[in-house]
Design an enzyme around this catalytic site. Structure first.
Site, PDB file in Angstrom:
ATOM      1  N   ASP A   1       0.860  -1.186   0.000  1.00 10.86           N
ATOM      2  CA  ASP A   1       0.000   0.000   0.000  1.00 10.86           C
ATOM      3  C   ASP A   1       0.897   1.236   0.000  1.00 10.86           C
ATOM      4  OD1 ASP A   1      -2.930  -1.065   0.819  1.00 10.86           O
ATOM      5  OD2 ASP A   1      -1.444  -2.182   1.958  1.00 10.86           O
TER       6      ASP A   1
ATOM      7  N   ARG B   1       4.102   2.692   2.867  1.00 10.74           N
ATOM      8  CA  ARG B   1       4.985   1.653   3.434  1.00 10.74           C
ATOM      9  C   ARG B   1       6.456   2.005   3.225  1.00 10.74           C
ATOM     10  NH1 ARG B   1       0.541   0.629   5.949  1.00 10.74           N
ATOM     11  NH2 ARG B   1      -0.916  -0.799   4.904  1.00 10.74           N
TER      12      ARG B   1
ATOM     13  N   ARG C   1      -7.283   9.983   2.884  1.00  6.96           N
ATOM     14  CA  ARG C   1      -6.923   9.021   1.848  1.00  6.96           C
ATOM     15  C   ARG C   1      -7.702   9.195   0.547  1.00  6.96           C
ATOM     16  NH1 ARG C   1      -7.392   3.269   4.550  1.00  6.96           N
ATOM     17  NH2 ARG C   1      -6.383   2.600   2.604  1.00  6.96           N
TER      18      ARG C   1
ATOM     19  N   LYS D   1      -9.442   0.866  -5.110  1.00  9.45           N
ATOM     20  CA  LYS D   1     -10.065   0.375  -3.878  1.00  9.45           C
ATOM     21  C   LYS D   1     -10.892   1.479  -3.231  1.00  9.45           C
ATOM     22  CE  LYS D   1      -5.924   1.243  -1.077  1.00  9.45           C
ATOM     23  NZ  LYS D   1      -4.810   0.629  -0.339  1.00  9.45           N
ATOM     24  N   HIS D   2     -11.972   1.100  -2.467  1.00 10.38           N
ATOM     25  CA  HIS D   2     -12.407  -0.238  -2.109  1.00 10.38           C
ATOM     26  C   HIS D   2     -13.821  -0.418  -2.640  1.00 10.38           C
ATOM     27  CE1 HIS D   2      -9.563   1.095   1.044  1.00 10.38           C
ATOM     28  NE2 HIS D   2      -9.212  -0.180   1.172  1.00 10.38           N
TER      29      HIS D   2
ATOM     30  N   HIS E   1     -11.573  -2.872   9.672  1.00  7.77           N
ATOM     31  CA  HIS E   1     -10.496  -3.636  10.316  1.00  7.77           C
ATOM     32  C   HIS E   1     -10.979  -4.207  11.645  1.00  7.77           C
ATOM     33  CE1 HIS E   1      -7.892  -1.341   7.549  1.00  7.77           C
ATOM     34  NE2 HIS E   1      -7.025  -2.310   7.717  1.00  7.77           N
TER      35      HIS E   1
ATOM     36  N   ASP F   1      -9.862  -7.330   0.194  1.00  5.56           N
ATOM     37  CA  ASP F   1      -9.092  -6.789   1.313  1.00  5.56           C
ATOM     38  C   ASP F   1      -8.759  -7.968   2.223  1.00  5.56           C
ATOM     39  OD1 ASP F   1      -7.838  -4.881   2.877  1.00  5.56           O
ATOM     40  OD2 ASP F   1      -9.568  -3.545   2.934  1.00  5.56           O
TER      41      ASP F   1
END
Length: 364
Positions: A96, A104, A168, A198-199, A211, A281
């Site tokens: 990501d 990352r 985001r 996404k998503h 999550h 995901d």
């Protein structure tokens, strides 16, 4: 060459079915280098998974910077080179790399900081989005990562904890999201990096984080959230699409998107005309695993039309080194007992084979 779609479970050996199943997995592992006892050796040499997902922070361990797979520019390139050499077959390596808070490859490891999607969207300049996305693409290329789990094409809402509040999404306007995402993907493709939208079918309207539990967007979701997906599908820019673990009664009264044939097959495939790879995901996110056992979730996702399953082994549900092998067995058993048609596995593998073909780079 893959078997024809007319093949049946009776024609294929158990080993062949397991190979098809394994290629549908994108898995995570611990470690910034490959040692002989690292489980990733077995993932690639024995199980032969289709993809690896990289993280920089081990959320099942110390949660410190550099505690997972990324510690520096030279280190991550050696790691990805070693992974490909170990595999000996076309391997997707993903991460990501959105910019902003979801990056990352961070400045702490020698990579340039990139503005968030919201910051880029607020400029109103797709040229700026393109230039910064070239930076992201170069970072990924230098690191040996060929599939970016970006761009975000969710539509911004201030009260969405996992999208809006983390900056985001490019915009609250779906058309603006589509335009900026096009610029980002153009930049990725210029350097041979493939993109993941996404998503699906839109996570921006969620007021909870999938999550940590099932997220119902029924009250807030609007059909305009499909606009960026439709526009990018029509323009042929969607290399892959990631599903959301969101429940949307307007689209399916019974199942969340990742497990829904109505959403994946009927809406995304048939209505929107998407023919590429669909990636879930992480299937161990609590939005799924708190409500479905992994066997049923996996079977439902594949039967619904998912081609690749993310098993990052890096979230609150913990790390298990033998998860990939367990999932392969579940899929193979499901084929044997008729819960999954083997044609679904062959179809997924054909799409994955197309996705793994090297991109033609262009002059930025």
């Amino acid at each position: 060459m893959l078997l024809a779609l007319t093949a049946s479970a009776d024609v294929l050996s158990r080993d062949s079915v397991e190979r098809l199943a394994a290629r549908m997995l994108i898995v995570g592992f611990k470690g910034d280098s490959i040692t002989p006892d690292n489980p990733v050796v077995s993932y690639l040499k024995d199980t032969k998974v289709g993809g690896i997902i990289l993280f920089d922070i081990d959320l099942t361990g110390s949660r410190k910077l550099g505690s997972r797979n990324v510690t520096g520019r030279d280190q991550i390139k050696k790691l990805t080179d070693d992974l490909r050499q170990l595999a000996g077959y076309p391997l997707l390596i993903t991460a990501d790399q959105e910019g902003g808070l979801v990056q990352r490859l961070k400045p702490q490891y020698g990579f340039e900081a990139v503005p968030s999607a919201k910051e880029l969207g607020m400029t109103g300049s797709t040229d700026s989005t393109y230039r910064w996305s070239l930076v992201l693409a170069q970072q990924l290329k230098d690191a040996g990562i060929d599939l970016n789990l970006a761009p975000e094409v969710d539509v911004h809402r201030d009260d969405c904890p996992v999208i809006g509040q983390l900056d985001r999404a490019y915009s609250h306007n779906a058309d603006s999201v589509a335009i900026h995402a096009e610029a980002a993907i153009d930049a990725f493709h210029a350097l041979g990096i493939k993109a993941t939208l996404k998503h699906f079918p839109g996570h921006g309207s969620a007021t909870a984080d999938s999550h940590y539990g099932l997220t119902d967007v029924t009250a807030n979701w609007d059909e305009r959230e499909l606009i960026p997906f439709k526009r990018l599908i029509d323009s042929g820019m969607a290399d892959a699409i990631m599903t959301a673990h969101i429940f949307n009664r307007k689209l399916d009264p019974d199942l969340p998107a990742t497990l829904s044939k109505k959403i994946i097959n009927q809406l995304l495939r048939e209505k929107l005309g998407y023919t590429g790879v669909i990636i879930t995901d992480d299937l161990y996110m609590q939005g799924i695993i708190d409500n479905y056992d992994i066997e049923n979730a996996l079977i439902l996702a594949i039967d619904a039309g998912a081609d690749m399953i993310i098993v990052g082994n890096n979230i609150t549900t913990g790390f298990e080194s033998d998860r990939p092998a367990k999932l392969v067995n579940i899929i193979a058993d499901a084929v044997e007992n008729g819960r999954i048609d083997v044609a679904r596995l062959i179809e997924a593998n054909q799409r994955i084979e197309q996705l793994t073909k090297p991109s033609q780079t262009q002059q930025p």
